[in-house]
Enzyme design. Structure first.
Site, PDB file in Angstrom:
ATOM      1  N   ARG A 127       0.848  -1.191   0.000  1.00 36.00           N
ATOM      2  CA  ARG A 127       0.000   0.000   0.000  1.00 36.00           C
ATOM      3  C   ARG A 127       0.886   1.244   0.000  1.00 36.00           C
ATOM      4  NH1 ARG A 127      -1.972  -3.494   4.008  1.00 36.00           N
ATOM      5  NH2 ARG A 127      -4.022  -4.432   3.555  1.00 36.00           N
ATOM      6  N   LYS A 176      -1.119  -1.991   8.374  1.00 37.29           N
ATOM      7  CA  LYS A 176      -2.124  -1.218   9.090  1.00 37.29           C
ATOM      8  C   LYS A 176      -1.947  -1.403  10.592  1.00 37.29           C
ATOM      9  CE  LYS A 176      -5.771  -1.117   5.589  1.00 37.29           C
ATOM     10  NZ  LYS A 176      -7.174  -1.441   5.296  1.00 37.29           N
ATOM     11  N   HIS A 231      -3.240   1.612  -5.926  1.00 34.71           N
ATOM     12  CA  HIS A 231      -4.001   0.431  -5.520  1.00 34.71           C
ATOM     13  C   HIS A 231      -4.278  -0.476  -6.710  1.00 34.71           C
ATOM     14  CE1 HIS A 231      -5.639  -1.038  -1.754  1.00 34.71           C
ATOM     15  NE2 HIS A 231      -6.634  -1.581  -2.419  1.00 34.71           N
ATOM     16  N   ARG A 258      -1.596  -2.875  -6.717  1.00 31.96           N
ATOM     17  CA  ARG A 258      -1.814  -3.901  -5.701  1.00 31.96           C
ATOM     18  C   ARG A 258      -2.735  -4.991  -6.245  1.00 31.96           C
ATOM     19  NH1 ARG A 258      -1.617  -4.845  -0.161  1.00 31.96           N
ATOM     20  NH2 ARG A 258      -3.476  -5.682   0.814  1.00 31.96           N
ATOM     21  N   HIS A 297      -3.926  -9.602   4.328  1.00 30.96           N
ATOM     22  CA  HIS A 297      -5.328  -9.437   4.669  1.00 30.96           C
ATOM     23  C   HIS A 297      -5.602 -10.041   6.037  1.00 30.96           C
ATOM     24  CE1 HIS A 297      -6.648  -9.023   0.192  1.00 30.96           C
ATOM     25  NE2 HIS A 297      -6.324  -7.868   0.725  1.00 30.96           N
ATOM     26  N   TYR A 322     -10.482 -11.925  -5.378  1.00 28.18           N
ATOM     27  CA  TYR A 322      -9.634 -12.263  -6.513  1.00 28.18           C
ATOM     28  C   TYR A 322      -9.913 -13.657  -7.060  1.00 28.18           C
ATOM     29  CZ  TYR A 322      -7.141  -8.240  -4.719  1.00 28.18           C
ATOM     30  OH  TYR A 322      -6.829  -6.978  -4.277  1.00 28.18           O
TER      31      TYR A 322
END
Length: 435
Positions: free
Chosen positions: A288, A312, A380, A383, A406, A415
């Site tokens: 990211r 994150k 993104h 990504r 994730h 995906y």
């Protein structure tokens, strides 16, 4: 070039010479005259004159180039003359005076690219170092600003949310407070919460934006209950927003477009080497924007061939470092990264050489996409491209989720729809048709 004959010598001067030198020819011999530099000759008078040398040295220490320093000194010269005309002493100079000077300068049509606000803010730091200026007092904040700041601190320390989520929640709480009566939270009811949601949903925003408003409002109402600002929990009154949201396929680019994007970076320049390494990190590891901006020199383990990614909140993951990514990073560190004691991996290309921001990463991708004729390509999107390449190579979704970091496998199932051949095996025959 212009020619001038002096005492039997022919003087040839050219503006094309970067250092402004003049060559004097006599027969077959050439004599190099005394160079004249544009850096010299900036004289400052007025209240700021005695601080010019220290200011110039500070700019040079921060990596400003000589000609850029000249532009900043000329701006300080104008500032000093403006202070003299206004009857201001050095002690009266602060950020508000700087803004007033910049407005006066723009109003007079005297705007140049070399004049900047950051340069004048460096001047204020130099003056504080001499003890001429006092530390700027913090602006007095209103009760609402203090409340929202406390709410942001709660989200950061107690909830452990990311900076972007905290920003959105605080903004939504601000919108909720704007819709209340003059009494504020003292007489808020469940009906007020419902009315706020209805107004937000009917304002033309998307379903996802409405759901984000609900999430932020619930968090704010729970915070107010914990702080004793409400005597009962009103968060259940913030009902979930239902509606159909578009669920398109992940937006990715083709391998040819990836090669064109990378080829648009001129690796003969320092900026091109930085952009190439940055884009390669995005497209190979699916990082990211914030993760790329937070990378430090200590995060790259060259011997083990691994890179540490701060994701994150407080999540830290160790990923393998592909060979081409490592080569691009090494080329940038050797022949592209400015000399600095900062530990951040990617720095600004121009002085001051501070770490890049997350928005710089996105701007770099958009700039490269425009160079190669592609529009609408963001960070993104790269990504998504990395994830789609993994799925196309037959990597299991669980492993793809680990690479993308994730929290839930549900985020990775997006995906699964890009592998059409595997989806064909799941399709059931239509009733009545041949198997």
């Amino acid at each position: 070039m212009s020619r001038a004959r002096r005492d039997g010598l022919v003087g040839i001067t050219g503006r094309g010479l970067g250092d402004g030198r003049a060559f004097l020819f006599s027969g077959e011999e050439a004599v190099l005259s005394r160079p004249s530099s544009r850096v010299d000759g900036v004289l400052v008078s007025g209240p700021l004159a005695e601080f010019v040398d220290a200011y110039s040295a500070e700019l040079a220490a921060r990596g400003y180039r000589p000609l850029t320093v000249v532009g900043e000194l000329r701006q300080v010269r104008r500032l000093s003359a403006w202070m003299t005309a206004q009857g201001l002493a050095v002690e009266q100079l602060d950020r508000s005076r700087v803004e007033e000077f910049l407005c006066w300068q723009r109003a007079g049509g005297r705007f140049r690219a070399t004049w900047s606000r950051p340069g004048l803010l460096v001047l204020l730091e130099v003056l504080r170092g001499f003890g001429v200026l006092n530390e700027e007092p913090e602006a007095k904040r209103s009760e609402r600003e203090l409340l929202l700041a406390s709410f942001a601190g709660y989200l950061r320390s107690e909830r452990g949310l990311a900076a972007g989520t905290i920003h959105n929640h605080v903004r939504n709480a601000h919108l909720f407070l704007d819709g209340l009566s003059e009494h504020g939270l003292s007489d808020v009811t469940a009906a007020d919460v419902t009315a706020s949601l209805r107004a937000r949903a009917s304002s033309g925003v998307s379903i996802s934006a409405t759901r984000g408003y609900v999430s932020g409002l619930r968090a704010f109402l729970r915070f107010c209950l914990l702080e004793g600002l409400l005597d009962r929990d009103l968060s259940p009154a913030a009902l979930y927003a239902s509606g159909r949201t578009p669920s398109p396929l992940p937006k990715a680019i083709t391998p040819d477009q990836v090669r064109a994007l990378l080829a648009s970076c001129d690796r003969r320049t320092a900026l091109g080497r930085r952009d190439y390494a940055l884009i390669l990190l995005l497209v190979r590891l699916g990082l990211r924007c914030g993760e790329v901006a937070r990378l430090t020199l200590d995060d790259v383990d060259w011997r083990a061939g691994e890179i540490l990614v701060q994701g994150k909140v407080t999540r830290i993951d160790r990923l393998p470092l592909p060979g081409d990514v490592g080569q691009a990073l090494a080329a940038y560190l050797r022949r592209g990264r400015p000399a600095s004691d900062r530990r951040e991996l990617f720095l600004r290309a121009n002085a001051p050489f501070s770490p890049i921001a997350a928005k710089t990463v996105g701007a770099t991708v958009r700039r490269a996409s425009r160079r190669c004729g592609m529009k609408g390509i963001g960070s993104h999107c790269l990504r998504h491209t990395a994830a789609c390449q993994l799925v196309a190579a037959g990597v299991p979704l669980a492993a793809v989720g680990q690479v993308l970091r994730h929290r839930s496998l549900q985020s990775t199932t997006l995906y699964a729809r890009v592998n059409i051949e595997q989806l064909r095996s799941l399709a059931q025959p239509w009733p009545g048709s041949r198997a």
